[in-house]
Design an enzyme around this catalytic site. Sequence first.
Site, PDB file in Angstrom:
ATOM      1  N   LYS B 105      46.581  73.691  93.371  1.00 24.61           N
ATOM      2  CA  LYS B 105      46.047  74.034  92.033  1.00 24.61           C
ATOM      3  C   LYS B 105      47.083  73.846  90.920  1.00 24.61           C
ATOM      4  O   LYS B 105      47.215  74.690  90.043  1.00 24.61           O
ATOM      5  CB  LYS B 105      45.504  75.474  92.019  1.00 24.61           C
ATOM      6  CG  LYS B 105      44.313  75.700  92.970  1.00 24.61           C
ATOM      7  CD  LYS B 105      43.630  77.038  92.717  1.00 24.61           C
ATOM      8  CE  LYS B 105      42.485  77.320  93.656  1.00 24.61           C
ATOM      9  NZ  LYS B 105      42.875  77.584  95.049  1.00 24.61           N
ATOM     10  N   ARG B 106      47.795  72.760  90.939  1.00 26.04           N
ATOM     11  CA  ARG B 106      48.803  72.512  89.920  1.00 26.04           C
ATOM     12  C   ARG B 106      48.134  72.077  88.613  1.00 26.04           C
ATOM     13  O   ARG B 106      47.003  71.569  88.611  1.00 26.04           O
ATOM     14  CB  ARG B 106      49.800  71.440  90.383  1.00 26.04           C
ATOM     15  CG  ARG B 106      50.592  71.814  91.649  1.00 26.04           C
ATOM     16  CD  ARG B 106      51.346  73.115  91.483  1.00 26.04           C
ATOM     17  NE  ARG B 106      52.280  73.369  92.575  1.00 26.04           N
ATOM     18  CZ  ARG B 106      52.271  74.472  93.341  1.00 26.04           C
ATOM     19  NH1 ARG B 106      51.355  75.404  93.169  1.00 26.04           N
ATOM     20  NH2 ARG B 106      53.198  74.646  94.283  1.00 26.04           N
TER      21      ARG B 106
END
Lengths: 308, 308
Positions: B105-106
């Site tokens: 989830k960058r």
Amino acid sequence: MIDRLIAKIEETQNPTVVGLDPRLSFVPQYIKEEAYSNYGKTPKAAAKAFLEFNKKIIDGIYDIVPAVKPQVAMYEQYGAEGMQAYIDTLQYAKEKGLMVIGDIKRSDITSTAEAYADGHIGKVKVEEESYTVYQQDCITLNPYLGSDSIEPYIGHCKNYDKGLFILVKTSNPNSGEIQDLDVGGEKLYERVGKMVDQWGQSLIGKRGYSAIGAVVGATHPQQAEKLRGIMPKTYFLVPGYGAQGATAKDLKGYFNEDGLGAIINSSRGIIAAHQKQPYQSKFSEKEFYLAAREAALDMKKDLQQIFR
Amino acid sequence: MIDRLIAKIEETQNPTVVGLDPRLSFVPQYIKEEAYSNYGKTPKAAAKAFLEFNKKIIDGIYDIVPAVKPQVAMYEQYGAEGMQAYIDTLQYAKEKGLMVIGDIKRSDITSTAEAYADGHIGKVKVEEESYTVYQQDCITLNPYLGSDSIEPYIGHCKNYDKGLFILVKTSNPNSGEIQDLDVGGEKLYERVGKMVDQWGQSLIGKRGYSAIGAVVGATHPQQAEKLRGIMPKTYFLVPGYGAQGATAKDLKGYFNEDGLGAIINSSRGIIAAHQKQPYQSKFSEKEFYLAAREAALDMKKDLQQIFR
């Protein structure tokens, strides 16, 4: 946390944060060569070179700026060795008395958010032992998942005297695609700004600012002025000065009347100063940290125009 | 990437992804004790215990599920040693022939997004040498920053045969605070869904699906049905089944008529199956990976109801 940050800003008379976002192309040849000769041309060598580079940069600027902001992506890309260089950089910066903002922009929920919060701004437990893994005073977070993705961190801010900077309006050209959407008479970034203001209410420090801050890009001065009005007690972390094109005169609206309320980031403008003029002519490659120091002092002078 | 994922789903007849989100409380005592006796009660011991635990879980399920999804937060919290356990887990899963979805989830921009993309789904360069650091077939990303935060990854998907799952509508209770806001006659998650559909147009595989997928929580069946219509070529990665409360009958609308289009995640429902009934009575603690196998087979059976 926020009172400690403000004290450092006042002590240095400088609302600057130095972004420690190293790339191999910024690192002087002599550092790289030593790393390659010890570890080959490997991710480990890159990580070791980054740490050496960062330590010198920190030596050059620790007494004239309040804070550094390492960008974890630059380290994470090199794997576990990269993360060790990130962790060692945080520790070195703390030893030198700097405030440390971990630019991690994490976003997750429930037990996952708790794991990030424990690791980054709390303590991780292994049975009855507990450990501070990442020595950061504050971290950046992404709000897209909503309150329950932020709350675990807020609890830790209270328990461990830490802070957050939550993405509100980012500096990139396409930030408006989502952040500028109209959500019932206001922009999404304004709505998120109000949420951040709300989240921060229980963490107001002695100087009237909250430990829950906002990321507001230097490339959006008009939006920043609106946000300044919506969230007067929120500290702004402001990326985009210098390399991304914003100048000091764009930044007045990011500050409150008290001269506080914003901290301006510069990364390559400072850490890679030795590769560009006027610094390149004045300093040798080995003096890259002195070039960084002079660039940071020049930035301080530039920012002081705001308050004249 | 997406054709490889579909082939694995068809081969196993199972649209399940096993979330490798270990916690020390899930890990059998004998594994923890060995790690503590070697490394003390330290983050390193936790990391080593996770790796040992994951390997056994993978041994138990690699032939009956198409994919695993390690959640990086669980490892990152333990520092560099934790990241090494993450990296070693990815490698072991690849060796066993599994598709690997890195749940990272960058969210970041420009050179930072490039650094994440290089590390996670591309190659990092150290002078003329290049390295695959994280062996992942796809990763999750957060879209709040807009197109220019996603584009560097899309380029890598093309060059390295990789994929993305972009957060659209997450499974947590407060996901609606931002994602459900009305943005001119539609919800923000619908708008983001359209953006994801658009980003994916240049990466459609042989089976008609794109390598750019979407995260759509199992706890929102109505929203998922809408999204299914908006983005027919987008694969959905669906968290929230089991522990977060969703059941198979909630999931029909996540799939297309062809029986494809979604992959359902279960984490603790599988990896901690040995700690709850009916598995706890049937398997000893040391047989935790057999409990995981049986739970995964039960999940497969449960999901097959959708297609009856």
